[in-house]
Every structure is written in structure tokens, then in C-alpha cells.
Design a protein around this motif. Structure first.
Motif, mmCIF file in Angstrom:
data_model
loop_
_atom_site.group_PDB
_atom_site.id
_atom_site.type_symbol
_atom_site.label_atom_id
_atom_site.label_comp_id
_atom_site.label_asym_id
_atom_site.label_seq_id
_atom_site.Cartn_x
_atom_site.Cartn_y
_atom_site.Cartn_z
ATOM 1 N N CYS A 283 0.927 -1.186 0.170
ATOM 2 C CA CYS A 283 0.039 0.104 -0.063
ATOM 3 C C CYS A 283 1.175 1.477 -0.139
ATOM 4 O O CYS A 283 0.669 2.266 -0.887
ATOM 5 N N MET A 286 2.623 1.328 -3.616
ATOM 6 C CA MET A 286 1.019 2.294 -4.094
ATOM 7 C C MET A 286 1.726 3.611 -4.022
ATOM 8 O O MET A 286 1.330 4.474 -5.023
ATOM 9 N N LEU A 291 -0.297 6.341 -7.382
ATOM 10 C CA LEU A 291 -1.303 5.388 -7.680
ATOM 11 C C LEU A 291 -2.265 6.228 -6.723
ATOM 12 O O LEU A 291 -1.853 6.081 -5.481
ATOM 13 N N ALA A 344 -0.225 -1.513 -10.174
ATOM 14 C CA ALA A 344 -0.703 -1.810 -9.559
ATOM 15 C C ALA A 344 -0.294 -3.120 -9.145
ATOM 16 O O ALA A 344 0.728 -2.919 -7.967
ATOM 17 N N VAL A 347 3.461 -3.856 -8.313
ATOM 18 C CA VAL A 347 3.739 -3.910 -6.432
ATOM 19 C C VAL A 347 3.632 -5.065 -6.195
ATOM 20 O O VAL A 347 4.285 -5.423 -5.157
#
Ligand SMILES: Cc1cc2nc3c(=O)[nH]c(=O)nc-3n(C[C@H](O)[C@H](O)[C@H](O)COP(=O)(O)OP(=O)(O)OC[C@H]3O[C@@H](n4cnc5c(N)ncnc54)[C@H](O)[C@@H]3O)c2cc1C
Length: 506
Positions: A283, A286, A291, A344, A347
Motif C-alpha cells: 500500500c 502504491m 496511484l 498496482a 507493486v
């Protein structure tokens, strides 16, 4: 709204047998035995003190009861106690800003602005302060949409408008507010602003404080119209004083909010990480690579297991776990309203996230406003069930999470959501066996333990539920005495007789 719980009286949600077995395994047998419809005995209200107000007013007990508390666990325990409780003395139904100005001219009646009454921190508790009587001020008469400006992409509406009506109106113009707190169906624009609320899609669309362009409020000292242009350098922004003011300065009557175009398509993606720690790292990466998923919700191992017990383990997850021999780990739910899903994915892959496709996300969207109904059934069974939330910079998230997992007893489940480039919010759900007849004492001890832990580990007292009565005694720890004294001085100026929502926030 039910007086004893959440939402429409026509909707009851029962826990699945699998979920009940899980609770029994973890906590022992349900304190009140098997699930069956409980007898609903409303509490008696202490006799109302007489009040006479310059707008339509209700004095009957059935109406007073609806306005005599919010929707926190503590509120529900009090309302379900079957005993005699304090209530508001009357409910006022203003229909215009002029009605509100007339109500605020009184100096001996405490006024509690009441939007949807969904506060979970005691924000609408019927406290009189130093006054003879306390009156709930129902805002639903100020529910008009004033203007939708499609050129500026903004909407101006009165503060008593409920979420669905506001969102439906702007959707007809191809626009969205993007503000969907879980209480969306029963909460109001004024309540959102007064509590600094955050919707489930705030990671992309922003919290209410980022959406508010201007606010009008009526205080006992007069009217304030704050912020009329997109940005301004005319000194400290008064609008910011009204956002999060929890009804203690005055009544928010109207606001202008920024809107967004409705996305052409939404893509749900979900992943299983070996651990919450790896999910947190994904998270962070991102958010720091710009993002902005509309929904970002990472459940820890306990919450992942609970959600699989409640709704069943998704088929793709069953297959993936069998194939890899992994335990469920931490579930990440993402929704993209832009074209960021591929970025995403790269990642997530680096951090060993197993893809689960789009169906968990679609199910989540379908059920997202139904989950709160489950709490009523668990309280009926004799469980203490509550939530608390905080936020911290990424560098402090892991130690804060670990300390909070240990603070309360029972099942402690957590998700990370509302993420920013520099940190995120942590949201905990706690389920424990309640001690019959001592629920309030048990809850106060639980609340003190978790809030002390938040303060010690550098989290905020609330990322979006606000202060109300429940967090008030810790506010000086977070803000410092000088800041609090400044806010009290402003209150003294705007509300010299202290009639506005006594006992909350300050
Ligand atoms: C099941 C459930 C889910 C929830 N989910 C979320 C969530 O996802 N995100 C979130 O942020 N919160 C959530 N909440 C908390 C709550 O819904 C929010 O705080 C919401 O913003 C309150 O709106 P309301 O209209 O119900 O306000 P109320 O509960 O009526 O009031 C809240 C506070 O604002 C004041 N107030 C209300 N209207 C005005 C006004 N016009 N002028 C001045 N003061 C006013 C009240 O006096 C009180 O102090 C949830 C609550 C429940 C019970």
C-alpha cells in the motif's frame, strides 16, 4: 431508523452458522445463548422539562427517544437497557436558516444539532450543560439542493440533506461526490462536515474536508459565510474552523462541495498477501508512486479470516491457497476508477500478493451498507462489539498496529484504509463477551485502554469519527493546552452562553 440499532426496521441481518461457530471457538459460548429475536422494550425517558420554541416542536416520548442518542455501542447499550434514561426535552424541526437563527437567540436551552444521528462518539448525546433543558435540532427540514454548477463542477446544498438524495442529484448530471461513509444512507451533509468524515473512497476522491469549498453557519453571535472562491490568501481560513466543529460553534446550514466526473468504468482487484506487514508495504509503495485507488482496504489476518467466516472463502482464494499451501494471510481490496490497475499489479507481485480477481470487490460493493446490521444481532447475543480508528505516518503504522492489537481482549480485527502518500488510517473491530449488566463499565475500561495506547504510540484520537464525548478527555494530549484554549476562546466569542452542543469536543 430503529431506536435499538442500525438502519431500517425492515432489515435484520443474522450471522451465518459458520461465523457463530467461529465466535464460539474463539470466545466460548454466546453469552445470551442461541440467536432468536429479542424482546424490544424501549427505555423510559425521565420527564421532559418544559420548553417553548419558535418553530414546530415535538414533545412526545416516542420522538424524544429517537433523538436521545447516536449509534455507538455505548448509545445502544443505554437505549436497550430497559431502565430509565435521560433524553432530550424536545425536538425542534426548523425549516429555514431564519428558524435556526430564532432558535439560537434563546440563551437558556442547550441545542444539539442532529443530522442523521449516526455519531459513534457521543456527538448527539442529550447533555444540558448548565442549562435548564436540552433540545435536539432536527436538520432534515433544511434538505434542499440549492444549485448544481456543472461548469465549476460543484454542488451547493442545505446541510440537512441525506447522502443518497445528494448523490442521486449530482449523478443525474454525470457527476459524483465520491463520498460514501458506511453510514451514507442515514447521515447528512452537515453531519459529515461537522465531524470531518471520510468516505470509503477517500483515497481517490478525498475526505469531506477536501471536498468542501464553502460553508455557511449560523452561530448565536451571527452568521458566517466562509470560502467563496477555489482558493484565497486572505489570512487563516475560517471555513476550516467550521469543518470538524461538531455543533459547538453553531449550526452549519449550507455548503458548496467539489464534484468529480463519474468514472467510465470501475475495476475491482483483490489480492492475498502472506502477511499484513507485506500488504502494508505494498500500500505504501502504491501511494508513494502516485496511484490513487478509489477503494484501498487491506484486512489483517484476523479480519481476513472473519470476513471469510461471514461471507464464505472466495473460490479463487480456496484454489490459490490449496495450490500454494499458504495460510489466508492479509486480503487487499482495490477499486480503480482510472487506468492504474496494471501499475498496482506490478507493486503487488513484488510483495507476493496472490490475485483473487474481481468478485470479492463486487461482493463488497453490493453489501457495503449492510454490514452494520450484523452488529445488532451480535449485541442481541450478548457480545460487546465496537470499532475504533486512528491514523499515523507510514513509519509509525506497524508499531501502532502491534500495540493496538494487544490493547483490548477478545477478537481484535483491523484494516488499513484511507491511505495517503505519508500514512494511512487503521480501523479496528473488537468482539468480546459482554458482562451482562456491566456493559458500560466494561466498555469504558476498553475505551481507556485503546485510547491511551493510541496516544502513547503517536496515532491520532480519530481519523474520521470525531471527538464527541468519548475522546474529549484525551484532546489536550494531542492538541496541547494552548490550542484548546484558543478553540475555547473562539467558542466563547461565537456562543457566549454555551448553548451549542455542551459537553462535546472542547
Ligand atoms: C454504522 C456506521 C458506519 C459509519 N461509517 C462511517 C464512515 O465510513 N466514515 C465516517 O466518517 N463516519 C462514519 N460513521 C460515523 C458517522 O456516520 C459520521 O460521523 C457522520 O458524519 C455523522 O453524520 P450525521 O448526519 O449522522 O451526524 P450526527 O450524528 O447527527 O451528528 C454528528 C455531529 O455533528 C453535529 N452536527 C450534525 N449536523 C450538524 C449541522 N448541520 N451543523 C452543526 N453541527 C452538526 C452533531 O451535533 C454531532 O456533534 C459511521 C457510523 C455508523 C453508525
Amino acid at each position: 431508523m430503529k431506536w435499538w440499532g442500525w438502519g431500517s426496521p425492515d432489515i435484520e441481518v443474522s450471522p451465518s452458522p459458520r461465523f457463530l461457530r467461529h465466535l464460539e471457538e474463539k470466545l466460548g459460548p454466546a453469552p445470551m445463548g442461541s440467536p432468536r429475536p429479542p424482546v424490544r422494550q424501549p427505555p423510559r425517558l425521565r420527564p421532559a422539562r418544559p420548553v417553548s420554541l419558535p418553530c414546530p416542536t415535538a414533545h412526545d416520548d416516542a420522538t424524544r427517544l429517537i433523538y436521545s442518542g447516536g449509534r455507538s455501542y455505548l448509545d445502544l447499550i443505554r437505549l436497550r437497557s430497559g431502565g430509565t434514561i435521560d433524553g432530550v426535552d424536545a425536538v425542534a424541526f426548523p425549516d429555514s436558516a431564519a428558524d435556526i437563527a430564532a432558535l439560537l437567540a434563546s440563551d437558556n436551552v442547550a441545542l444539539v444539532p442532529f443530522g442523521g444521528g449516526t455519531s459513534v462518539v457521543g456527538g448527539v448525546s442529550p447533555l444540558r450543560g448548565r442549562h435548564d433543558a436540552v433540545v435536539a435540532l432536527d436538520m432534515s427540514g433544511l434538505g434542499r439542493i440549492v444549485e448544481i454548477d456543472t461548469t465549476a463542477m460543484s454542488v451547493t446544498a442545505e446541510a440537512g440533506v441525506f447522502g443518497p438524495r445528494l448523490e442521486t442529484a449530482v449523478r443525474q448530471q454525470g457527476l459524483t461526490l465520491g463520498h460514501f461513509p458506511q453510514s451514507f444512507e442515514y447521515s447528512t451533509l452537515g453531519g459529515w462536515i461537522a465531524t470531518r468524515s471520510a468516505g470509503q473512497e477517500s483515497t481517490r476522491y478525498g475526505r469531506i474536508d477536501e471536498l468542501v469549498a464553502s460553508v455557511s453557519a449560523i452561530t448565536p453571535a451571527g452568521r458566517i459565510d466562509a470560502g467563496r472562491v477555489p482558493a484565497s490568501a486572505t489570512g487563516p481560513e475560517i471555513r476550516e474552523l467550521l469543518v470538524g466543529s461538531e455543533g459547538v460553534f453553531g449550526v452549519i446550514t449550507e455548503a458548496t462541495l467539489r464534484l468529480h466526473p463519474i468514472a467510465a468504468a470501475r475495476r475491482y482487484r483483490s489480492y492475498l498477501f502472506p502477511s499484513f506487514t507485506q500488504g502494508i508495504e505494498a500500500c505504501r509503495q502504491m501511494l508513494q508512486s502516485s496511484l490513487r485507488p478509489a477503494v484501498l482496504r487491506l484486512s489483517d489476518e484476523t479480519e481476513t479470516q472473519l470476513s471469510f467466516e461471514i461471507a464464505g472463502t472466495p473460490q479463487l482464494a480456496q484454489r490459490a491457497l490449496r495450490f500454494t499451501g499458504r495460510r489466508p494471510g492479509a486480503h487487499l481490496l482495490l477499486a480503480f476508477d482510472g487506468s492504474e490497475a496494471a501499475a498496482a499489479r506490478s507493486v503487488v507481485r513484488k510483495l507476493h500478493g496472490l490475485p483473487l480477481g474481481s468478485s470479492p470487490g463486487r461482493h463488497w460493493e453490493r453489501d457495503r451498507f449492510r454490514h452494520p446490521y450484523l452488529r445488532d444481532a451480535l449485541i442481541d447475543l450478548g457480545y460487546l462489539i465496537d470499532t475504533f480508528e486512528t491514523a499515523a505516518p507510514w513509519s509509525r503504522i506497524q508499531p501502532l498496529y502491534e500495540a493496538l492489537k494487544k490493547a483490548p481482549s477478545g477478537i481484535v480485527a483491523c484494516h488499513l484504509s484511507h491511505a495517503y502518500s505519508d500514512g494511512a488510517s487503521l480501523y479496528f473491530t473488537v468482539i468480546d463477551k459482554a458482562r451482562p449488566g456491566e456493559e458500560a463499565e466494561q466498555w469504558h475500561a476498553f475505551k481507556a485502554r485503546v485510547t491511551d495506547t493510541i496516544v502513547t504510540h503517536g496515532g491520532t484520537l480519530s481519523h474520521h469519527h470525531a471527538i464527541g464525548t468519548d475522546h474529549k478527555r484525551w484532546l489536550a494530549d494531542e492538541r496541547g493546552e494552548l490550542a484548546l484554549s484558543l478553540l475555547r476562546t473562539i467558542k466563547g466569542e461565537l456562543d457566549p452562553h454555551g448553548i451549542m452542543n455542551p459537553g462535546k469536543l472542547l
